[in-house]
Design a protein around this motif. Structure first.
Motif, mmCIF file in Angstrom:
data_model
loop_
_atom_site.group_PDB
_atom_site.id
_atom_site.type_symbol
_atom_site.label_atom_id
_atom_site.label_comp_id
_atom_site.label_asym_id
_atom_site.label_seq_id
_atom_site.Cartn_x
_atom_site.Cartn_y
_atom_site.Cartn_z
ATOM 1 N N GLY A 172 0.804 9.742 -10.669
ATOM 2 C CA GLY A 172 -0.576 10.206 -10.757
ATOM 3 C C GLY A 172 -1.520 9.128 -11.263
ATOM 4 N N LEU A 173 -1.200 8.522 -12.376
ATOM 5 C CA LEU A 173 -2.026 7.475 -12.983
ATOM 6 C C LEU A 173 -1.181 6.214 -13.067
ATOM 7 C CD1 LEU A 173 -4.716 6.792 -14.483
ATOM 8 C CD2 LEU A 173 -3.531 7.402 -16.584
ATOM 9 N N ILE A 174 -1.634 5.124 -12.435
ATOM 10 C CA ILE A 174 -0.829 3.896 -12.428
ATOM 11 C C ILE A 174 -1.702 2.679 -12.708
ATOM 12 C CG2 ILE A 174 0.879 4.797 -10.808
ATOM 13 C CD1 ILE A 174 -0.473 3.049 -8.641
ATOM 14 N N LYS A 175 -1.007 1.614 -13.125
ATOM 15 C CA LYS A 175 -1.644 0.308 -13.269
ATOM 16 C C LYS A 175 -1.087 -0.600 -12.181
ATOM 17 C CE LYS A 175 -2.788 -0.346 -18.132
ATOM 18 N NZ LYS A 175 -2.413 -1.055 -19.356
ATOM 19 N N VAL A 176 -1.950 -1.428 -11.619
ATOM 20 C CA VAL A 176 -1.554 -2.392 -10.593
ATOM 21 C C VAL A 176 -2.009 -3.764 -11.066
ATOM 22 C CG1 VAL A 176 -1.846 -3.081 -8.190
ATOM 23 C CG2 VAL A 176 -1.840 -0.655 -8.787
ATOM 24 N N ARG A 177 -1.106 -4.745 -11.011
ATOM 25 C CA ARG A 177 -1.466 -6.119 -11.381
ATOM 26 C C ARG A 177 -1.669 -6.914 -10.094
ATOM 27 N NH1 ARG A 177 -1.409 -9.032 -15.795
ATOM 28 N NH2 ARG A 177 -0.121 -7.595 -16.981
ATOM 29 N N VAL A 178 -2.796 -7.645 -10.038
ATOM 30 C CA VAL A 178 -3.126 -8.451 -8.865
ATOM 31 C C VAL A 178 -3.139 -9.915 -9.277
ATOM 32 C CG1 VAL A 178 -4.818 -8.887 -7.062
ATOM 33 C CG2 VAL A 178 -4.568 -6.594 -7.984
ATOM 34 N N PHE A 179 -2.290 -10.711 -8.630
ATOM 35 C CA PHE A 179 -2.302 -12.137 -8.892
ATOM 36 C C PHE A 179 -3.332 -12.789 -7.985
ATOM 37 C CE2 PHE A 179 2.122 -11.302 -10.353
ATOM 38 C CZ PHE A 179 1.901 -11.629 -11.664
ATOM 39 N N GLY A 180 -3.899 -13.858 -8.429
ATOM 40 C CA GLY A 180 -4.951 -14.546 -7.674
ATOM 41 C C GLY A 180 -6.177 -14.658 -8.552
ATOM 42 N N ASP A 181 -6.918 -15.744 -8.378
ATOM 43 C CA ASP A 181 -8.055 -16.013 -9.251
ATOM 44 C C ASP A 181 -9.389 -15.570 -8.673
ATOM 45 O OD1 ASP A 181 -6.412 -17.130 -11.168
ATOM 46 O OD2 ASP A 181 -6.471 -19.105 -10.217
ATOM 47 N N ASP A 182 -9.417 -15.115 -7.434
ATOM 48 C CA ASP A 182 -10.675 -14.726 -6.788
ATOM 49 C C ASP A 182 -11.049 -13.298 -7.170
ATOM 50 O OD1 ASP A 182 -12.890 -14.758 -5.205
ATOM 51 O OD2 ASP A 182 -11.800 -14.482 -3.315
ATOM 52 N N ARG A 183 -12.132 -13.171 -7.951
ATOM 53 C CA ARG A 183 -12.566 -11.854 -8.424
ATOM 54 C C ARG A 183 -13.028 -10.949 -7.281
ATOM 55 N NH1 ARG A 183 -14.052 -8.594 -12.351
ATOM 56 N NH2 ARG A 183 -16.029 -7.479 -12.264
ATOM 57 N N GLU A 184 -13.743 -11.522 -6.312
ATOM 58 C CA GLU A 184 -14.226 -10.723 -5.188
ATOM 59 C C GLU A 184 -13.066 -10.145 -4.381
ATOM 60 O OE1 GLU A 184 -15.578 -13.873 -5.776
ATOM 61 O OE2 GLU A 184 -17.324 -13.015 -6.788
ATOM 62 N N ALA A 185 -11.993 -10.919 -4.241
ATOM 63 C CA ALA A 185 -10.812 -10.443 -3.511
ATOM 64 C C ALA A 185 -10.156 -9.288 -4.264
ATOM 65 C CB ALA A 185 -9.812 -11.578 -3.316
ATOM 66 N N ARG A 186 -10.111 -9.366 -5.600
ATOM 67 C CA ARG A 186 -9.529 -8.274 -6.394
ATOM 68 C C ARG A 186 -10.367 -7.007 -6.272
ATOM 69 N NH1 ARG A 186 -8.709 -12.373 -10.419
ATOM 70 N NH2 ARG A 186 -10.491 -11.558 -11.582
ATOM 71 N N VAL A 187 -11.688 -7.145 -6.292
ATOM 72 C CA VAL A 187 -12.566 -5.984 -6.139
ATOM 73 C C VAL A 187 -12.392 -5.373 -4.754
ATOM 74 C CG1 VAL A 187 -14.987 -5.257 -6.042
ATOM 75 C CG2 VAL A 187 -14.218 -6.768 -7.862
ATOM 76 N N ALA A 188 -12.251 -6.217 -3.738
ATOM 77 C CA ALA A 188 -12.042 -5.718 -2.373
ATOM 78 C C ALA A 188 -10.702 -4.975 -2.269
ATOM 79 C CB ALA A 188 -12.084 -6.878 -1.382
ATOM 80 N N ILE A 189 -9.663 -5.498 -2.900
ATOM 81 C CA ILE A 189 -8.357 -4.832 -2.905
ATOM 82 C C ILE A 189 -8.465 -3.485 -3.608
ATOM 83 C CG2 ILE A 189 -6.042 -4.946 -3.944
ATOM 84 C CD1 ILE A 189 -6.039 -7.943 -3.336
ATOM 85 N N LEU A 216 0.831 -1.205 0.000
ATOM 86 C CA LEU A 216 0.000 0.000 0.000
ATOM 87 C C LEU A 216 0.867 1.257 0.000
ATOM 88 C CD1 LEU A 216 -3.035 0.422 -0.008
ATOM 89 C CD2 LEU A 216 -2.924 0.767 2.446
ATOM 90 N N LYS A 217 1.960 1.209 0.735
ATOM 91 C CA LYS A 217 2.903 2.339 0.773
ATOM 92 C C LYS A 217 3.552 2.550 -0.595
ATOM 93 C CE LYS A 217 6.952 4.025 3.216
ATOM 94 N NZ LYS A 217 8.002 3.691 4.188
ATOM 95 N N GLU A 218 3.893 1.461 -1.262
ATOM 96 C CA GLU A 218 4.499 1.551 -2.601
ATOM 97 C C GLU A 218 3.506 2.115 -3.616
ATOM 98 O OE1 GLU A 218 7.418 1.613 -5.247
ATOM 99 O OE2 GLU A 218 7.675 1.011 -3.171
ATOM 100 N N ILE A 219 2.248 1.735 -3.506
ATOM 101 C CA ILE A 219 1.211 2.278 -4.389
ATOM 102 C C ILE A 219 1.051 3.772 -4.135
ATOM 103 C CG2 ILE A 219 -1.257 2.226 -4.918
ATOM 104 C CD1 ILE A 219 -1.172 -0.796 -4.336
#
Length: 156
Positions: free
Chosen positions: A46-63, A35-38
């Motif tokens: 200002g505008l960034i892309k973040v890649r999230v590994f893991g197959d759980d869609r609900e977990a990605r939305v929560a992140i 979170l600190k790095e983000i």
């Protein structure tokens, strides 16, 4: 969380298309260090892309929601495992050191035509602090100060 209009979100989405992910979140989830790095990336880009590994869609939305809430950012786009986040850059006042010399400046050089009947040629040139423009329009470096041979032999 930052609110944007649909037009602003659309233009930011188009701008983010060419970006590559700056931060990668592993399957372990969102940790304080990530979170600190983000936060640092948002401050600098200002505008960034973040890649999230893991197959759980609900977990990605929560992140995604957690990142936007805790950092005061706006959600731009969520496609698959890529998250696009925006927060306006903070304008840090640049402090100028008094010890430095002049920086580069733009100078317009106007030269008359050789025949004298046509228009003069106008060129804009960047000149360094130690350079000057001569009467003829050429650029010369400032000459170094003259030093006495006696003083230099004495070590002063």
């Amino acid at each position: 969380m930052l609110k944007l209009t649909p037009a602003e979100r659309s233009s930011l989405r188009a701008e983010a298309h060419a970006l590559s992910p700056v931060v990668i979140i592993s399957e372990d989830g969102l940790k304080p260090s990530v979170l600190k790095e983000i936060n640092n990336s948002l401050d600098s880009h200002g505008l960034i892309k973040v890649r999230v590994f893991g197959d759980d869609r609900e977990a990605r939305v929560a992140i995604y929601d957690t990142i936007c809430e805790q950092l005061g950012a706006a959600p731009i786009q969520h496609i698959g495992k890529l998250l696009v986040v925006y927060r306006p850059k903070k304008d840090a006042p640049k402090e100028r050191s008094e010890t430095r010399g002049k920086g580069m400046r733009e100078v317009t050089i106007v030269k008359p035509s050789p025949s004298g009947t046509k228009r003069p040629s106008v060129t804009k040139v960047m000149v360094k602090g130690n350079e000057r423009v001569t009467q003829g329009g050429s650029i010369k470096r400032a000459k170094p100060r003259q030093t006495s041979p006696k003083k230099s032999s004495l070590g002063r």
